[in-house]
Each structure stands twice: as structure tokens, then as C-alpha cells.
Scaffold this motif. Structure first.
Motif, PDB file in Angstrom:
ATOM      1  N   TYR A 278      -3.852   8.212  62.180  1.00  5.34           N
ATOM      2  CA  TYR A 278      -4.128   8.512  60.786  1.00  5.34           C
ATOM      3  C   TYR A 278      -4.996   9.755  60.608  1.00  5.34           C
ATOM      4  CZ  TYR A 278      -8.004   5.593  62.403  1.00  5.34           C
ATOM      5  OH  TYR A 278      -9.021   5.048  63.139  1.00  5.34           O
ATOM      6  N   THR A 279      -5.464  10.357  61.699  1.00  2.00           N
ATOM      7  CA  THR A 279      -6.273  11.562  61.585  1.00  2.00           C
ATOM      8  C   THR A 279      -5.425  12.775  61.209  1.00  2.00           C
ATOM      9  OG1 THR A 279      -7.726  10.650  63.306  1.00  2.00           O
ATOM     10  CG2 THR A 279      -7.991  12.974  62.788  1.00  2.00           C
ATOM     11  N   VAL A 280      -4.152  12.774  61.577  1.00  2.00           N
ATOM     12  CA  VAL A 280      -3.301  13.947  61.386  1.00  2.00           C
ATOM     13  C   VAL A 280      -2.248  13.666  60.333  1.00  2.00           C
ATOM     14  CG1 VAL A 280      -3.679  14.706  63.753  1.00  2.00           C
ATOM     15  CG2 VAL A 280      -1.724  13.247  63.238  1.00  2.00           C
ATOM     16  N   ASP A 281      -1.733  14.735  59.738  1.00  2.00           N
ATOM     17  CA  ASP A 281      -0.625  14.693  58.785  1.00  2.00           C
ATOM     18  C   ASP A 281       0.444  15.676  59.246  1.00  2.00           C
ATOM     19  OD1 ASP A 281      -2.155  12.950  57.253  1.00  2.00           O
ATOM     20  OD2 ASP A 281      -2.993  14.579  56.035  1.00  2.00           O
ATOM     21  N   VAL A 282       1.671  15.411  58.859  1.00  2.00           N
ATOM     22  CA  VAL A 282       2.759  16.337  59.156  1.00  2.00           C
ATOM     23  C   VAL A 282       2.689  17.505  58.180  1.00  2.00           C
ATOM     24  CG1 VAL A 282       5.255  16.619  59.288  1.00  2.00           C
ATOM     25  CG2 VAL A 282       4.207  14.504  60.088  1.00  2.00           C
TER      26      VAL A 282
ATOM     27  N   GLU B 100      10.189  22.386  65.159  1.00  2.00           N
ATOM     28  CA  GLU B 100       8.936  21.838  65.646  1.00  2.00           C
ATOM     29  C   GLU B 100       8.279  20.979  64.570  1.00  2.00           C
ATOM     30  OE1 GLU B 100       5.739  25.403  64.605  1.00  2.00           O
ATOM     31  OE2 GLU B 100       6.508  25.190  66.633  1.00  2.00           O
ATOM     32  N   VAL B 101       7.522  19.987  65.025  1.00  2.00           N
ATOM     33  CA  VAL B 101       6.749  19.126  64.150  1.00  2.00           C
ATOM     34  C   VAL B 101       5.281  19.478  64.340  1.00  2.00           C
ATOM     35  CG1 VAL B 101       6.166  16.754  63.544  1.00  2.00           C
ATOM     36  CG2 VAL B 101       8.472  17.296  64.328  1.00  2.00           C
ATOM     37  N   VAL B 102       4.640  19.899  63.263  1.00  2.00           N
ATOM     38  CA  VAL B 102       3.234  20.307  63.303  1.00  2.00           C
ATOM     39  C   VAL B 102       2.395  19.193  62.701  1.00  2.00           C
ATOM     40  CG1 VAL B 102       1.541  22.017  62.567  1.00  2.00           C
ATOM     41  CG2 VAL B 102       3.864  22.735  63.132  1.00  2.00           C
ATOM     42  N   LEU B 103       1.406  18.743  63.453  1.00  2.00           N
ATOM     43  CA  LEU B 103       0.466  17.717  63.013  1.00  2.00           C
ATOM     44  C   LEU B 103      -0.863  18.392  62.718  1.00  2.00           C
ATOM     45  CD1 LEU B 103       1.274  14.956  65.656  1.00  2.00           C
ATOM     46  CD2 LEU B 103       2.313  15.304  63.420  1.00  2.00           C
ATOM     47  N   ASP B 104      -1.287  18.339  61.477  1.00  2.00           N
ATOM     48  CA  ASP B 104      -2.465  19.068  61.017  1.00  2.00           C
ATOM     49  C   ASP B 104      -3.602  18.098  60.739  1.00  2.00           C
ATOM     50  OD1 ASP B 104      -4.028  21.184  60.221  1.00  2.00           O
ATOM     51  OD2 ASP B 104      -3.344  21.105  58.145  1.00  2.00           O
ATOM     52  N   ALA B 105      -4.781  18.443  61.207  1.00  2.00           N
ATOM     53  CA  ALA B 105      -6.002  17.665  60.947  1.00  2.00           C
ATOM     54  C   ALA B 105      -7.068  18.626  60.440  1.00  2.00           C
ATOM     55  CB  ALA B 105      -6.477  16.945  62.207  1.00  2.00           C
ATOM     56  N   PRO B 106      -7.114  18.893  59.138  1.00  2.02           N
ATOM     57  CA  PRO B 106      -8.067  19.886  58.627  1.00  2.02           C
ATOM     58  C   PRO B 106      -9.488  19.375  58.458  1.00  2.02           C
ATOM     59  CG  PRO B 106      -6.728  19.038  56.836  1.00  2.02           C
ATOM     60  CD  PRO B 106      -6.219  18.389  58.091  1.00  2.02           C
ATOM     61  N   GLU B 107      -9.698  18.051  58.478  1.00  3.94           N
ATOM     62  CA  GLU B 107     -11.029  17.517  58.189  1.00  3.94           C
ATOM     63  C   GLU B 107     -11.337  16.351  59.128  1.00  3.94           C
ATOM     64  OE1 GLU B 107     -10.994  16.371  54.134  1.00  3.94           O
ATOM     65  OE2 GLU B 107     -10.837  18.401  53.342  1.00  3.94           O
ATOM     66  N   HIS B 108     -11.624  16.669  60.360  1.00  7.63           N
ATOM     67  CA  HIS B 108     -12.027  15.644  61.321  1.00  7.63           C
ATOM     68  C   HIS B 108     -13.533  15.695  61.480  1.00  7.63           C
ATOM     69  CE1 HIS B 108     -12.264  13.015  64.706  1.00  7.63           C
ATOM     70  NE2 HIS B 108     -12.607  13.969  65.538  1.00  7.63           N
ATOM     71  N   ASP B 109     -14.214  14.621  61.086  1.00  7.72           N
ATOM     72  CA  ASP B 109     -15.674  14.578  61.100  1.00  7.72           C
ATOM     73  C   ASP B 109     -16.265  14.365  62.484  1.00  7.72           C
ATOM     74  OD1 ASP B 109     -15.655  14.940  58.386  1.00  7.72           O
ATOM     75  OD2 ASP B 109     -15.799  12.809  57.912  1.00  7.72           O
ATOM     76  N   GLY B 110     -15.438  14.005  63.447  1.00  9.74           N
ATOM     77  CA  GLY B 110     -15.944  13.692  64.777  1.00  9.74           C
ATOM     78  C   GLY B 110     -15.805  12.211  65.069  1.00  9.74           C
ATOM     79  N   GLY B 111     -15.733  11.873  66.354  1.00  8.79           N
ATOM     80  CA  GLY B 111     -15.556  10.474  66.720  1.00  8.79           C
ATOM     81  C   GLY B 111     -14.129  10.199  67.152  1.00  8.79           C
ATOM     82  N   HIS B 112     -13.724   8.937  67.011  1.00  4.00           N
ATOM     83  CA  HIS B 112     -12.428   8.512  67.513  1.00  4.00           C
ATOM     84  C   HIS B 112     -11.298   9.163  66.730  1.00  4.00           C
ATOM     85  CE1 HIS B 112      -9.360   6.070  69.323  1.00  4.00           C
ATOM     86  NE2 HIS B 112      -9.004   5.554  68.159  1.00  4.00           N
TER      87      HIS B 112
ATOM     88  N   PRO C 210      -3.141  11.348  72.373  1.00  4.04           N
ATOM     89  CA  PRO C 210      -3.713  11.316  73.729  1.00  4.04           C
ATOM     90  C   PRO C 210      -5.225  11.176  73.687  1.00  4.04           C
ATOM     91  CG  PRO C 210      -3.192  13.559  73.136  1.00  4.04           C
ATOM     92  CD  PRO C 210      -2.739  12.708  71.986  1.00  4.04           C
ATOM     93  N   THR C 211      -5.678  10.038  73.239  1.00  3.12           N
ATOM     94  CA  THR C 211      -7.105   9.799  73.080  1.00  3.12           C
ATOM     95  C   THR C 211      -7.549   8.658  73.976  1.00  3.12           C
ATOM     96  OG1 THR C 211      -6.723   8.295  71.229  1.00  3.12           O
ATOM     97  CG2 THR C 211      -7.056  10.605  70.710  1.00  3.12           C
ATOM     98  N   GLY C 212      -8.841   8.572  74.159  1.00 12.21           N
ATOM     99  CA  GLY C 212      -9.423   7.492  74.944  1.00 12.21           C
ATOM    100  C   GLY C 212     -10.724   7.034  74.321  1.00 12.21           C
ATOM    101  N   GLY C 213     -11.065   5.781  74.539  1.00  6.83           N
ATOM    102  CA  GLY C 213     -12.326   5.279  74.007  1.00  6.83           C
ATOM    103  C   GLY C 213     -13.510   5.896  74.724  1.00  6.83           C
ATOM    104  N   ALA C 214     -14.388   6.505  73.982  1.00  7.69           N
ATOM    105  CA  ALA C 214     -15.534   7.208  74.554  1.00  7.69           C
ATOM    106  C   ALA C 214     -16.798   6.388  74.369  1.00  7.69           C
ATOM    107  CB  ALA C 214     -15.707   8.584  73.909  1.00  7.69           C
TER     108      ALA C 214
END
Length: 550
Positions: free
Chosen positions: A237-241, A221-233, A384-388
Motif C-alpha cells: 500500500y506504500t506505492v501506487d501505479v 513498463e509498470v511504474v510504482l510511485d511512492a511520493p510520500e514515504h515517512d519511513g519505517g515498514h 522486497p522488504t524485511g522486518g527491521a
């Protein structure tokens, strides 16, 4: 014996590149010489790409883990921002009052649409709304609207967890059939209200979201980690392997299907691109020849050279990629106009073979994604994101340091009012001393009552590391007739609040709440309440002073 050194330095008469790229008209012989100089008369095979065959492997995002919680199947029917950022509807103060009125309105509308309007006064009698607590002045019209809203509301907190027996007891005035249908509608409303609970990805001690995604492949499995998402789009580049074994989602390996795409390569086009032939007019809207570059502007010169010299050496091949997936380009084969076949290797794999793991060019690559013989190309992540669309800010709390007072402040600038709109907590400052008035000595001047102090305390007795814990001001006890201390949902006064010290920098941070709206690719509309951290705007003055006349 003395040594003598000589050094040659480059000197430029102009920092512009226009003269070197210009084609000045002198005479026909000069034009022919200029064509000979730039290679217009040089013959080559002149082969152009005619078709490209691209083989890809795609792994779908199948698992989601909020923070340190358990992994769960990823919901594919909504944007990733909603899954990560959705906050629970408030249940505190005037913000909670308005949220309860919205929830009650949804139930009342459902009952009236089912021709059960007589159940509404029975529920309102059994579950009356609690008395409102004034927080700030919203004017006469605002108070009247808030009172009208309160009269049509319900005690959503009690009604949301009321058992069926209590519901039937409250609806005894209805007939058996109407009572059964009303109880069913209230039960469905309770289930829908429970699903609107907030995402546990928010870390209140760091004021950011933490989550991870996972996709199953044939090698694991490939795990994509985002430990510091401030919010928003959210983007690639938000995630790392992640290579941490403890972060695995325990997905079983699956055989990834291969997809072959055959398409016609098309040359890239961008504004300011030079013409491929000498006798063509170029668009002057973007002119790379006007880039000014000195002797030390190597990066700027490289960009200009790349845009002008190698512009017609790049082609685009469209490859369909599903949303919410990781895609690996396994092979690329190009057929030119002379029938020749060229296999294009992975640039990342070529760099690894030549420079090893120390390569530095990783454009559009995920951090932590290392290529190998079994993984010849980097993963392309299409989130899987969309412009909010963001609504107005409902709450804003600024966290800043005060080195003079040796503490930090949580400044409640905006809080959500009883009508669902932001109201300012900042009141008027004390008037300045006017001529002729009696001067008064004061031992200390305190901060405004909407400035909430955070004091430093040790995380443990055996460590020097500290955290910032919310405290109270003694002067609040003498301020009668106005709300003091925290009143926002972000600084919930009902429970202890503390932050890691490094999360409040010298410039401060702002934390805001606002509504977000996005349309998903199936046409559905999604609304959620977002918390977002932004950089601060300097160090505001608290007004704390000692030994003064006022």
C-alpha cells in the motif's frame, strides 16, 4: 388540502445477535424442525473443489529511481527499506565525531588483521582528528570516554579523499612491500566508505522519502510511485501505479513467462468461524454472535453475516510468488469432485464490465491499476522488504507551530552525543520566583536556546505561497557559556534549511534518526541509519511572553 405522512421505523429489543444465532435445546422434534429450517435436509450436488489450475505472469522489479534523480538498476541483494531510507553517516558535531571514530576503527582493525599495526600511528600523525566541539554536558565519565575515543580516531574526512601520493608520503616509515599493502587497504576502505553515502530519496523540504520502482512487461513498463514515504515498514500500500509519462524508467518490453500451478484448494480457517455441520462444537474464543449492532450499524452486520453465513464458501490455493515482483493471475480453473470444470473470472474484470471505472471494491489493489482485456486481473505486488529491528532514537526534532508568535519552532529534544547515544538538549527551566526575592520587570521572555525558530517567507514575489525558513534569535547573542541554536544533524546549522508550510501541521511532527537492522532472505545482515517522520503530540509551550515580572 392537507397531506399526511406515515412512517415505519424498525425497533429492536436488543442490540445483540446471540438470540438469532443460538441453538437452544428443547426436545428432539424441535431439533429436527431446526435442522429443516436451516436447510440441513436439502439435497444438492455437494461438489467440492478437488484441484485448481492457476496461470500467472510475473514481472520482476528491475529499476529504481530515488526522488527526482536518474533511474538505476534495482539492487536485489538488500531490503527495499535500506535502498530507500539509508542516510549518510553524520559529519557534524559530536555525532560526526562518533561516526568518524567508527570509520577509523574499521580501518585500524583491517590494518591490524593484515599485520600492519605499525601503519596506524603513521596515519594518525599525518591525519590527526580535529578538535572536538562541546555541545552538551555528558558527565565526567562521558567526557573521559569521549576524549579516549578522540585519541584513537583519525581525520576521516581528509583521509577518505586523500590521493595515493599523500598516503605513500604518510607511510614512508614502512618498507616497500608493507607500504604497498597498507595503501591498498586504505584505498579499499575509502571505496567502502564512499558506498555508505546516504540515499538521495530523502526530501529535506518535505521531511519524507520519495522514490519509484519499475518492472518491464510485454505491453510496456509498470511504474510504482511512492511520493510520500515517512519511513519505517514498506508494504504494497506504500506505492501506487503511476500513469505519468514523465515518470517512466525507459525499460524495454519483455515477454513475461507464464507459470502454471496445480494445487488442492483448502477451506479457509479463522478464529470464530462457524462449524459447517449442525452437530459440531465450535470454538468460543471468538463469538460473532456477541457482536452488538444497532439499526444503523450496517457495516457491522455485513461483517457478521459474511463471517457466519459465507464462511465455508471460500478456499485457498497456494501460488508461489517471488519477492520483489508484480504478479498477474491470468486464469483460474477449478475441478470439482464430480469432474466438472469451472473457470473463475477475475472479480475486478467482472466489476469493470458491470459498473465501469466507478467500482469501489479494490481490496489489495494498487491505486491507479486499471484492468482491461489485455490486463484482466490486478497486479499483486510483493515488495522486497524485511522486518527491521529498530534501535534507540539518536536524534529527535519536533516541529510545531506557534500562532501567538506567528512562527514555527524546531525543538531539538535529543541529539546524538559523543558516545553514539542520545543526550537531551533540554536544560533546566529558570527557577520560579520565591518569596522575599526582588521582582524584576522583563520586556520579553525568550524561548530556550534549543528552540530554533522558522519564519514565513514568500516562495516568490508574484505568489502568496510561503515557506518556513530557519532563522536565529537575537537573544542567543547574550547567552554565553552554553550552546545555542541548531546542533543536530536534522537541522544542519552549516547550510540554509527551509520547509514547505503544509509539512508542519497544527499538531506538529517529530523527525527522528535511529539505526535499523534487518536480515535478508539470503541470510545476510544489513544495518542502516534511518530518518523517520511521525505525528506530533500537541502544541508545546515555548515560554515566549512579553511585559512580565519574574
Amino acid at each position: 388540502m392537507s397531506a399526511r405522512w406515515d412512517r415505519l421505523e424498525s425497533m429492536v429489543h436488543s442490540t445483540g445477535l446471540t438470540d438469532g444465532l443460538a441453538a437452544r435445546v428443547a426436545d428432539p422434534l424441535w431439533m429436527l424442525a431446526r435442522q429443516l429450517q436451516v436447510g440441513e435436509f436439502t439435497g444438492d450436488d455437494a461438489a467440492q473443489p478437488a484441484a485448481a489450475r492457476v496461470v500467472t505472469r510475473t514481472a520482476r522489479i528491475a529499476s529504481y529511481r530515488p526522488g527526482a534523480g536518474p533511474a538505476e538498476p534495482y539492487p536485489t541483494d538488500r531490503p527495499l527499506e535500506l535502498v530507500v531510507e539509508a542516510a549518510a553517516e553524520p559529519d557534524l558535531g559530536t555525532a560526526g565525531r562518533y561516526a568518524a571514530a567508527r570509520a577509523a576503527r574499521r580501518l585500524i582493525r583491517a590494518l591490524r588483521d593484515a599485520r600492519l599495526a605499525t601503519a596506524v600511528p603513521l596515519l594518525r600523525k599525518a591525519f590527526p582528528p580535529p578538535p572536538a566541539e562541546p555541545v552538551t554536558d555528558v558527565g565526567a565519565a562521558g567526557r573521559a570516554a569521549a576524549e579516549l575515543l578522540a585519541r584513537w580516531s583519525l581525520d576521516v574526512a581528509r583521509l577518505g579523499v586523500a590521493p595515493e601520493a599523500d598516503l605513500r608520503a604518510a607511510l614512508t616509515g614502512l618498507g616497500p612491500d608493507a607500504r604497498d599493502r597498507a595503501v591498498g587497504l586504505v584505498a579499499a576502505w575509502q571505496a567502502a566508505t564512499e558506498t555508505r553515502a546516504g540515499s538521495p530519496a530523502w526530501d529535506e523540504h518535505r521531511l519524507e522519502h520519495s522514490f519509484s520502482l519499475a518492472a518491464a512487461t510485454d505491453t510496456g513498463e509498470v511504474v510504482l510511485d511512492a511520493p510520500e514515504h515517512d519511513g519505517g515498514h514498506l508494504d504494497w500500500y506504500t506505492v501506487d501505479v503511476s500513469r505519468d509519462e514523465a515518470a517512466r524508467h525507459a525499460l524495454d518490453p519483455v515477454d513475461l513467462p507464464r507459470r502454471t500451478t496445480v494445487a488442492v484448494p483448502t477451506p479457509i480457517r479463522y478464529p470464530g468461524m462457524p462449524a459447517s455441520r449442525w452437530w459440531e462444537f465450535e470454538d468460543g474464543a471468538v463469538h460473532f454472535g456477541d457482536i452488538e449492532a444497532g439499526p444503523a450499524d450496517l457495516a457491522r452486520l455485513l461483517v457478521a453475516e459474511f463471517a457466519t453465513v459465507y464462511a465455508d464458501d471460500h478456499f485457498v490455493v497456494p501460488v508461489p510468488v517471488p519477492v520483489g515482483s508484480l504478479t498477474e493471475v491470468e486464469s483460474v480453473e477449478v475441478v470439482d469432485t464430480f469432474g466438472g470444470r469451472t473457470r473463475v473470472p477475475s472479480a475486478a474484470k467482472t466489476d469493470v464490465d458491470r459498473a465501469g471505472a466507478g467500482r469501489v471494491w479494490r481490496m489489495f489493489e494498487l491505486t491507479g491499476d486499471e484492468v482491461s482485456d489485455s490486463h484482466p486481473a490486478p497486479w499483486l505486488f510483493v515488495p522486497p522488504t524485511g522486518g527491521a529491528l529498530a534501535g534507540p532514537v539518536l536524534e529527535r526534532v519536533t516541529l510545531t507551530r506557534d500562532e501567538a508568535a506567528n512562527l514555527a519552532w524546531g525543538i531539538e529534544q535529543l541529539i546524538e552525543g559523543p558516545l553514539g547515544r542520545a543526550v537531551e538538549r533540554t536544560g533546566p527551566r529558570p527557577p520560579a520566583q520565591r518569596r522575599g526575592e526582588v521582582w524584576r520587570y522583563r520586556l520579553a521572555a525568550t524561548a530556550p536556546p534549543w528552540w530554533v525558530p522558522f519564519v514565513a517567507e514568500r516562495l516568490a514575489d508574484d505568489t502568496p505561497q510561503v515557506r518556513l525558513r530557519r532563522a536565529r534569535m537575537r537573544a542567543w547573542a547574550g547567552l554565553d557559556g552554553q550552546p545555542v541554536g541548531p546542533r543536530s544533524v536534522l537541522l544542519d546549522p552549516r547550510r540554509p534549511v527551509w520547509l514547505y508550510e503544509e509539512e508542519v501541521p497544527a499538531g506538529g511532527v517529530r523527525v527522528e534518526r535511529s539505526w535499523q537492522l534487518a536480515r535478508w532472505h539470503d541470510g545476510s545482515v544489513h544495518v542502516w541509519l534511518q530518518r523517520r517522520k511521525r505525528p506530533g503530540r500537541g502544541d508545546p509551550a515555548s515560554g515566549v511572553r512579553w511585559d512580565l515580572l519574574a
